[in-house]
Design an enzyme around this catalytic site. Sequence first.
Site, PDB file in Angstrom:
ATOM      1  N   TYR A  52      41.381 101.510  50.962  1.00 21.47           N
ATOM      2  CA  TYR A  52      40.978 100.468  49.989  1.00 21.47           C
ATOM      3  C   TYR A  52      39.389 100.486  50.139  1.00 21.47           C
ATOM      4  CZ  TYR A  52      45.706  98.538  50.784  1.00 21.47           C
ATOM      5  OH  TYR A  52      47.025  98.168  50.950  1.00 21.47           O
ATOM      6  N   HIS A 110      49.928 104.489  57.092  1.00 17.36           N
ATOM      7  CA  HIS A 110      49.960 103.633  55.421  1.00 17.36           C
ATOM      8  C   HIS A 110      51.117 104.171  54.853  1.00 17.36           C
ATOM      9  CE1 HIS A 110      46.837 101.987  52.398  1.00 17.36           C
ATOM     10  NE2 HIS A 110      48.166 101.576  52.287  1.00 17.36           N
TER      11      HIS A 110
HETATM   12  P1  NAD Z   1      50.773  91.112  44.667  1.00 22.70           P
HETATM   13  O1  NAD Z   1      52.367  90.882  44.612  1.00 22.70           O
HETATM   14  O2  NAD Z   1      50.259  90.177  45.599  1.00 22.70           O
HETATM   15  O3  NAD Z   1      50.231  90.495  43.185  1.00 22.70           O
HETATM   16  C1  NAD Z   1      48.930  90.732  42.991  1.00 22.70           C
HETATM   17  C2  NAD Z   1      48.850  90.104  41.482  1.00 22.70           C
HETATM   18  O4  NAD Z   1      49.274  88.705  41.279  1.00 22.70           O
HETATM   19  C3  NAD Z   1      47.433  90.022  41.090  1.00 22.70           C
HETATM   20  O5  NAD Z   1      47.310  90.579  39.528  1.00 22.70           O
HETATM   21  C4  NAD Z   1      47.102  88.655  40.980  1.00 22.70           C
HETATM   22  O6  NAD Z   1      46.018  88.286  39.889  1.00 22.70           O
HETATM   23  C5  NAD Z   1      48.411  88.101  40.638  1.00 22.70           C
HETATM   24  N1  NAD Z   1      48.629  86.641  41.264  1.00 22.70           N
HETATM   25  C6  NAD Z   1      48.297  86.253  42.721  1.00 22.70           C
HETATM   26  N2  NAD Z   1      48.460  84.968  42.935  1.00 22.70           N
HETATM   27  C7  NAD Z   1      48.920  84.475  41.834  1.00 22.70           C
HETATM   28  C8  NAD Z   1      49.538  83.173  41.409  1.00 22.70           C
HETATM   29  N3  NAD Z   1      49.345  82.299  42.289  1.00 22.70           N
HETATM   30  N4  NAD Z   1      49.780  82.779  40.232  1.00 22.70           N
HETATM   31  C9  NAD Z   1      49.734  84.097  39.216  1.00 22.70           C
HETATM   32  N5  NAD Z   1      49.359  85.243  39.630  1.00 22.70           N
HETATM   33  C10 NAD Z   1      48.929  85.503  40.726  1.00 22.70           C
HETATM   34  O7  NAD Z   1      50.475  92.586  44.661  1.00 22.70           O
HETATM   35  P2  NAD Z   1      49.440  93.319  45.729  1.00 22.70           P
HETATM   36  O8  NAD Z   1      47.964  92.873  45.691  1.00 22.70           O
HETATM   37  O9  NAD Z   1      49.786  94.804  45.257  1.00 22.70           O
HETATM   38  O10 NAD Z   1      49.968  93.249  47.218  1.00 22.70           O
HETATM   39  C11 NAD Z   1      49.281  92.376  48.069  1.00 22.70           C
HETATM   40  C12 NAD Z   1      48.807  93.199  49.113  1.00 22.70           C
HETATM   41  O11 NAD Z   1      49.705  93.969  49.952  1.00 22.70           O
HETATM   42  C13 NAD Z   1      47.727  94.031  48.698  1.00 22.70           C
HETATM   43  O12 NAD Z   1      46.479  93.152  48.393  1.00 22.70           O
HETATM   44  C14 NAD Z   1      47.499  95.022  50.090  1.00 22.70           C
HETATM   45  O13 NAD Z   1      46.769  94.374  51.088  1.00 22.70           O
HETATM   46  C15 NAD Z   1      49.010  95.075  50.355  1.00 22.70           C
HETATM   47  N6  NAD Z   1      49.498  96.313  49.758  1.00 22.70           N
HETATM   48  C16 NAD Z   1      49.819  97.290  50.555  1.00 22.70           C
HETATM   49  C17 NAD Z   1      50.640  98.481  50.175  1.00 22.70           C
HETATM   50  C18 NAD Z   1      50.848  99.494  51.043  1.00 22.70           C
HETATM   51  O14 NAD Z   1      51.181 100.557  50.837  1.00 22.70           O
HETATM   52  N7  NAD Z   1      50.937  99.255  52.343  1.00 22.70           N
HETATM   53  C19 NAD Z   1      50.693  98.707  48.648  1.00 22.70           C
HETATM   54  C20 NAD Z   1      50.369  97.642  47.803  1.00 22.70           C
HETATM   55  C21 NAD Z   1      49.921  96.351  48.411  1.00 22.70           C
END
Ligand code: NAD
Length: 277
Positions: A52, A110
Amino acid sequence: MTSAVPALPLNSGTAIPQVGFGVFKVAPEDTQRVVEDALEVGYRHIDTATGYENEAEVGAAIRASGIAREKLFVTTKLRNDHHKAQDVERAFDRSLDALDIGHIDLYLIHWPMPANDVFVPAWRAFGGFFEGGRAKAIGVSNFLVPHLQRLIDETGVTPAVNQVELHPIFQQRELRAFHAEHGIVTEAWGPLGQGKYDLFGMDAIQTAAAAHDVSPAQVVLLWHLQTGNVIIPKSSSRERMAANLDLFGFELTADEMAAIDALDENRRVGGDPNEVN
Ligand code: NAD
């Protein structure tokens, strides 16, 4: 608020707060401000990754917060191009240096990158990170059952956590059953479906939201908690950050849980771990 967040025990003897804050796709120049906001609204668990490219800014926000280190839980992850045994140690040390917060609470592989077939030696190197208290727990991310089985069979060391894509249309039932059998904590990434489908418009979610006078996002996040998942929702808006942590004054009924369980289509919105290489 923060004291209300339960912590789930890990096989390392430590515990992971069930709600954390993810910083995927938060630009380095925004990360310190965003993480400072998250800490101010009450998050005590931050999920980053070397990939990231914002570990240093996460660490800076933590140091600036003045919150005692032992009250915080920080996860970071080994980058996909650092799996080779000789690179793993160096990559871990670079993350420790970049974060500059003393230790890492959870260090994850990861992605398994199965075509390279080096996740087993990488995992062996992970065992060394407990020395000197540099890491408090080790785990994996995006591992499928056969990958987990290989780690357990070939090294005898079970990951504390598997962080995987998980949300109402992709509920990972088989993987969760394997986790339960082996004492692996399930951590959901993309807990809100990454905004890639109309999750919040689905009837089961809307009906529960109306019944409890909360938002659809809060219903989805509470469904995760009642299912037993750790969640790390991401938002750059302070208001949504606070709402995503405000999950402890209501409970979904068995019928509401069943209606959300029934949304499962076993359909990913992110990468297939066998194909990310
Ligand atoms: P997420 O499902 O958390 O969705 C984020 C989206 O939802 C954003 O567009 C945000 O604006 C919206 N959102 C957040 N809160 C909201 C609310 N209360 N109402 C309406 N919309 C809302 O997806 P993400 O960020 O991809 O996943 C969360 C975390 O998981 C990442 O930040 C990261 O730390 C981790 N992650 C890990 C991997 C991996 O391969 N291990 C992959 C993707 C994400």
